[in-house]
Motif scaffolding. Structure first.
Motif, short mmCIF file in Angstrom:
data_model
loop_
_atom_site.label_atom_id
_atom_site.label_comp_id
_atom_site.label_asym_id
_atom_site.label_seq_id
_atom_site.Cartn_x
_atom_site.Cartn_y
_atom_site.Cartn_z
N GLN A 84 0.84 -1.20 0.00
CA GLN A 84 0.00 0.00 0.00
C GLN A 84 0.87 1.24 0.00
O GLN A 84 1.98 1.23 0.50
N VAL A 85 0.30 2.29 -0.59
CA VAL A 85 0.99 3.58 -0.66
C VAL A 85 0.12 4.62 0.02
O VAL A 85 -1.09 4.66 -0.18
N GLN A 86 0.73 5.44 0.83
CA GLN A 86 0.02 6.54 1.47
C GLN A 86 0.60 7.87 0.96
O GLN A 86 1.82 8.02 0.88
N LEU A 87 -0.30 8.78 0.62
CA LEU A 87 0.08 10.09 0.15
C LEU A 87 -0.54 11.14 1.06
O LEU A 87 -1.75 11.11 1.29
N VAL A 88 0.27 12.06 1.54
CA VAL A 88 -0.22 13.10 2.45
C VAL A 88 0.13 14.46 1.87
O VAL A 88 1.31 14.79 1.71
N GLU A 89 -0.91 15.24 1.56
CA GLU A 89 -0.71 16.58 1.00
C GLU A 89 -0.70 17.62 2.11
O GLU A 89 -1.32 17.43 3.16
N SER A 90 -0.05 18.71 1.83
CA SER A 90 -0.06 19.86 2.73
C SER A 90 0.21 21.11 1.91
O SER A 90 0.64 21.04 0.76
N GLY A 91 -0.08 22.26 2.52
CA GLY A 91 0.26 23.52 1.88
C GLY A 91 -0.90 24.31 1.32
O GLY A 91 -0.72 25.43 0.84
N GLY A 92 -2.10 23.75 1.35
CA GLY A 92 -3.25 24.49 0.84
C GLY A 92 -3.62 25.62 1.78
O GLY A 92 -3.07 25.78 2.87
N GLY A 93 -4.58 26.43 1.34
CA GLY A 93 -5.03 27.52 2.18
C GLY A 93 -5.78 28.56 1.41
O GLY A 93 -6.19 28.34 0.26
N LEU A 94 -5.96 29.72 2.04
CA LEU A 94 -6.66 30.85 1.44
C LEU A 94 -5.64 31.91 1.05
O LEU A 94 -4.77 32.27 1.85
N VAL A 95 -5.75 32.38 -0.17
CA VAL A 95 -4.81 33.39 -0.67
C VAL A 95 -5.56 34.36 -1.57
O VAL A 95 -6.57 33.99 -2.18
N GLN A 96 -5.08 35.57 -1.64
CA GLN A 96 -5.69 36.55 -2.54
C GLN A 96 -5.21 36.33 -3.97
O GLN A 96 -4.13 35.77 -4.21
N ALA A 97 -6.00 36.79 -4.91
CA ALA A 97 -5.60 36.70 -6.32
C ALA A 97 -4.24 37.34 -6.53
O ALA A 97 -3.95 38.41 -5.97
N GLY A 98 -3.41 36.65 -7.29
CA GLY A 98 -2.05 37.11 -7.52
C GLY A 98 -1.04 36.54 -6.56
O GLY A 98 0.17 36.69 -6.75
N GLY A 99 -1.52 35.87 -5.53
CA GLY A 99 -0.64 35.29 -4.53
C GLY A 99 -0.11 33.94 -4.94
O GLY A 99 -0.36 33.45 -6.03
N SER A 100 0.65 33.33 -4.02
CA SER A 100 1.31 32.05 -4.28
C SER A 100 1.08 31.08 -3.14
O SER A 100 0.89 31.48 -1.99
N LEU A 101 1.11 29.81 -3.49
CA LEU A 101 1.09 28.72 -2.53
C LEU A 101 2.02 27.63 -3.04
O LEU A 101 2.21 27.49 -4.26
N ARG A 102 2.53 26.83 -2.12
CA ARG A 102 3.34 25.67 -2.48
C ARG A 102 2.73 24.45 -1.81
O ARG A 102 2.69 24.36 -0.58
N LEU A 103 2.28 23.53 -2.64
CA LEU A 103 1.73 22.28 -2.14
C LEU A 103 2.84 21.23 -2.08
O LEU A 103 3.72 21.20 -2.93
#
Length: 115
Positions: free
Chosen positions: A1-20
């Motif tokens: 089995q493989v487990q995948l865990v994401e992180s890094g999402g959120g709320l940002v204003q237009a033009g902003g950046s996020l890293r998942l």
């Protein structure tokens, strides 16, 4: 089995950046193709970006020039750098790994972009 865990999402204003980030664990014995899909409310899940075992990348037309996918094979982790985010990028983002003719999925991380 493989487990995948994401992180890094959120709320940002237009033009902003996020890293998942997506960390893989479990029955992983080599480098596998990985990538990201997104699903907005009322819409089908669609491919955002993918990266092969050789590091070749592929992007949806809507994110080309704004998003960058990368991977750290030593950490079994794939990243999605998202720049110049727009309200239409709002969705749940899912990491996947293609292994043994199967797609394994993470639980998803919400990205919300306000105008």
């Amino acid at each position: 089995q493989v487990q995948l865990v994401e992180s890094g999402g959120g709320l940002v204003q237009a033009g902003g950046s996020l890293r998942l980030s997506c960390a893989a664990s479990g029955s992983i014995f080599g480098i596998e193709p990985m990538g990201w899909y997104c699903q907005a409310p009322g819409k089908q899940r669609e491919l955002v970006a993918s990266i092969t075992i050789f590091g070749s990348t592929n992007y949806a037309d809507s994110v080309k020039g704004r998003f960058t996918i990368s991977r750290d094979n030593a950490k079994n982790t794939v990243y999605l750098q998202m720049n110049n985010l727009q309200p239409e990028d709002t969705a749940v983002y899912y990491c996947y790994m293609y292994k043994g003719s199967m797609n394994y999925w993470g639980q998803g991380t919400q990205v919300t972009v306000s105008s």
